[in-house]
Design a protein around this motif. Structure first.
Motif, PDB file in Angstrom:
ATOM      1  N   GLY A   1       0.815  -1.208   0.000  1.00  0.00           N
ATOM      2  CA  GLY A   1       0.000   0.000   0.000  1.00  0.00           C
ATOM      3  C   GLY A   1       0.850   1.260   0.000  1.00  0.00           C
ATOM      4  N   ILE A   2       2.158   1.098  -0.113  1.00  0.00           N
ATOM      5  CA  ILE A   2       3.082   2.241  -0.179  1.00  0.00           C
ATOM      6  C   ILE A   2       3.398   2.496  -1.643  1.00  0.00           C
ATOM      7  N   PHE A   3       3.121   3.711  -2.093  1.00  0.00           N
ATOM      8  CA  PHE A   3       3.359   4.096  -3.485  1.00  0.00           C
ATOM      9  C   PHE A   3       4.457   5.154  -3.517  1.00  0.00           C
ATOM     10  N   VAL A   4       5.506   4.871  -4.288  1.00  0.00           N
ATOM     11  CA  VAL A   4       6.660   5.768  -4.320  1.00  0.00           C
ATOM     12  C   VAL A   4       6.969   6.239  -5.733  1.00  0.00           C
ATOM     13  N   SER A   5       7.600   7.391  -5.802  1.00  0.00           N
ATOM     14  CA  SER A   5       8.086   7.929  -7.077  1.00  0.00           C
ATOM     15  C   SER A   5       9.239   7.053  -7.572  1.00  0.00           C
ATOM     16  N   PRO A   6       9.518   7.087  -8.885  1.00  0.00           N
ATOM     17  CA  PRO A   6      10.592   6.251  -9.424  1.00  0.00           C
ATOM     18  C   PRO A   6      11.989   6.653  -8.941  1.00  0.00           C
ATOM     19  N   LEU A   7      12.139   7.864  -8.465  1.00  0.00           N
ATOM     20  CA  LEU A   7      13.392   8.331  -7.886  1.00  0.00           C
ATOM     21  C   LEU A   7      13.121   8.843  -6.481  1.00  0.00           C
ATOM     22  N   GLY A   8      14.112   8.714  -5.636  1.00  0.00           N
ATOM     23  CA  GLY A   8      13.990   9.241  -4.286  1.00  0.00           C
ATOM     24  C   GLY A   8      15.082  10.262  -4.024  1.00  0.00           C
ATOM     25  N   LEU A   9      14.933  10.988  -2.940  1.00  0.00           N
ATOM     26  CA  LEU A   9      15.912  11.991  -2.534  1.00  0.00           C
ATOM     27  C   LEU A   9      16.788  11.397  -1.439  1.00  0.00           C
ATOM     28  N   GLY A  10      18.059  11.160  -1.743  1.00  0.00           N
ATOM     29  CA  GLY A  10      19.013  10.693  -0.748  1.00  0.00           C
ATOM     30  C   GLY A  10      19.453  11.838   0.135  1.00  0.00           C
ATOM     31  N   THR A  11      19.603  11.578   1.425  1.00  0.00           N
ATOM     32  CA  THR A  11      19.849  12.679   2.358  1.00  0.00           C
ATOM     33  C   THR A  11      21.156  12.568   3.141  1.00  0.00           C
ATOM     34  N   VAL A  12      22.102  11.767   2.662  1.00  0.00           N
ATOM     35  CA  VAL A  12      23.377  11.706   3.376  1.00  0.00           C
ATOM     36  C   VAL A  12      24.013  13.089   3.451  1.00  0.00           C
ATOM     37  N   LYS A  13      23.881  13.889   2.401  1.00  0.00           N
ATOM     38  CA  LYS A  13      24.541  15.195   2.365  1.00  0.00           C
ATOM     39  C   LYS A  13      23.884  16.251   3.251  1.00  0.00           C
ATOM     40  N   ILE A  14      22.753  15.930   3.867  1.00  0.00           N
ATOM     41  CA  ILE A  14      22.194  16.892   4.830  1.00  0.00           C
ATOM     42  C   ILE A  14      22.601  16.535   6.254  1.00  0.00           C
ATOM     43  N   GLY A  15      23.270  15.384   6.422  1.00  0.00           N
ATOM     44  CA  GLY A  15      23.618  14.966   7.767  1.00  0.00           C
ATOM     45  C   GLY A  15      25.064  14.585   8.001  1.00  0.00           C
ATOM     46  N   ARG A  16      25.822  14.426   6.924  1.00  0.00           N
ATOM     47  CA  ARG A  16      27.200  13.948   7.106  1.00  0.00           C
ATOM     48  C   ARG A  16      28.061  14.389   5.925  1.00  0.00           C
ATOM     49  N   ASN A  17      29.227  14.961   6.244  1.00  0.00           N
ATOM     50  CA  ASN A  17      30.136  15.338   5.172  1.00  0.00           C
ATOM     51  C   ASN A  17      31.561  14.841   5.416  1.00  0.00           C
ATOM     52  N   THR A  18      31.709  13.873   6.312  1.00  0.00           N
ATOM     53  CA  THR A  18      33.010  13.275   6.550  1.00  0.00           C
ATOM     54  C   THR A  18      32.953  11.790   6.220  1.00  0.00           C
ATOM     55  N   ALA A  19      34.064  11.272   5.723  1.00  0.00           N
ATOM     56  CA  ALA A  19      34.197   9.852   5.380  1.00  0.00           C
ATOM     57  C   ALA A  19      33.091   9.389   4.437  1.00  0.00           C
ATOM     58  N   VAL A  20      32.760  10.227   3.469  1.00  0.00           N
ATOM     59  CA  VAL A  20      31.811   9.857   2.420  1.00  0.00           C
ATOM     60  C   VAL A  20      32.582   9.725   1.119  1.00  0.00           C
ATOM     61  N   LYS A  21      32.067   8.923   0.228  1.00  0.00           N
ATOM     62  CA  LYS A  21      32.787   8.635  -1.015  1.00  0.00           C
ATOM     63  C   LYS A  21      32.327   9.551  -2.146  1.00  0.00           C
TER      64      LYS A  21
END
Length: 172
Positions: free
Chosen positions: A15-35
């Protein structure tokens, strides 16, 4: 593109309907040790609000977050209530990020998974989590054999999660 993003696909029979793309949010919470190829500054609340509004206007209704994304869950819990949209939030369990050491830690025990779910519910200010995925460390088969998915399904039966799955790294 907007018409495409406005389409909704049901996840299995949830019953969950989602858009074909999602918004990733790593960049709103972490900017260290990311690739990422270049360093970046974490956006302020207004910038995140503008990003969320733009994503919604484009037809995106799915937000991807995780405890491993620094304080992304906390920020979303504070900022999403200021929006008048029904977002679908996907979060994860199994990986946490230590801001002091810059390292990820993995734990797939039933106790850790359960505690992580309760922490995500609190941070995201939700009664139930829409989608929860196992955030694999690459030992996919072992994680499955240890019962991590069963723990998520038990929490689903309790009404704390609507849909479960696993973000895997191997074919097995």
């Amino acid at each position: 593109m907007t018409a495409y993003l406005s389409q909704r696909k049901q996840i299995a029979e949830t019953g969950i309907f989602v858009s074909p793309l999602g918004l990733g949010t790593v960049k709103i919470g972490r900017n260290t040790a990311v690739k990422y190829p270049a360093s970046f500054k974490i956006p302020d609340d207004k910038q995140v609000q503008d990003l969320l509004a733009q994503a919604w206007d484009l037809g995106i209704n799915l937000i991807d977050t995780a405890p491993a994304y620094g304080n992304s869950e906390q920020r979303l819990g504070e900022l999403l209530p200021k929006q008048s949209h029904d977002w679908i939030i996907a979060t994860k369990v199994g990986e946490t990020f230590d801001t002091k050491t810059g390292e990820s830690h993995y734990n797939f025990t039933p106790e850790f998974i359960t505690a992580s779910i309760h922490q995500s519910l609190k941070k995201l200010r939700q009664e139930a989590l829409d989608i929860v995925l196992i955030h694999s460390d690459g030992n996919d088969k072992q994680i499955i054999e240890q019962g991590a998915l069963e723990v998520l399904n038990d929490l689903k039966q309790q009404g704390l999660i609507r849909a479960t799955g696993m973000s895997t790294k191997t074919v097995e």
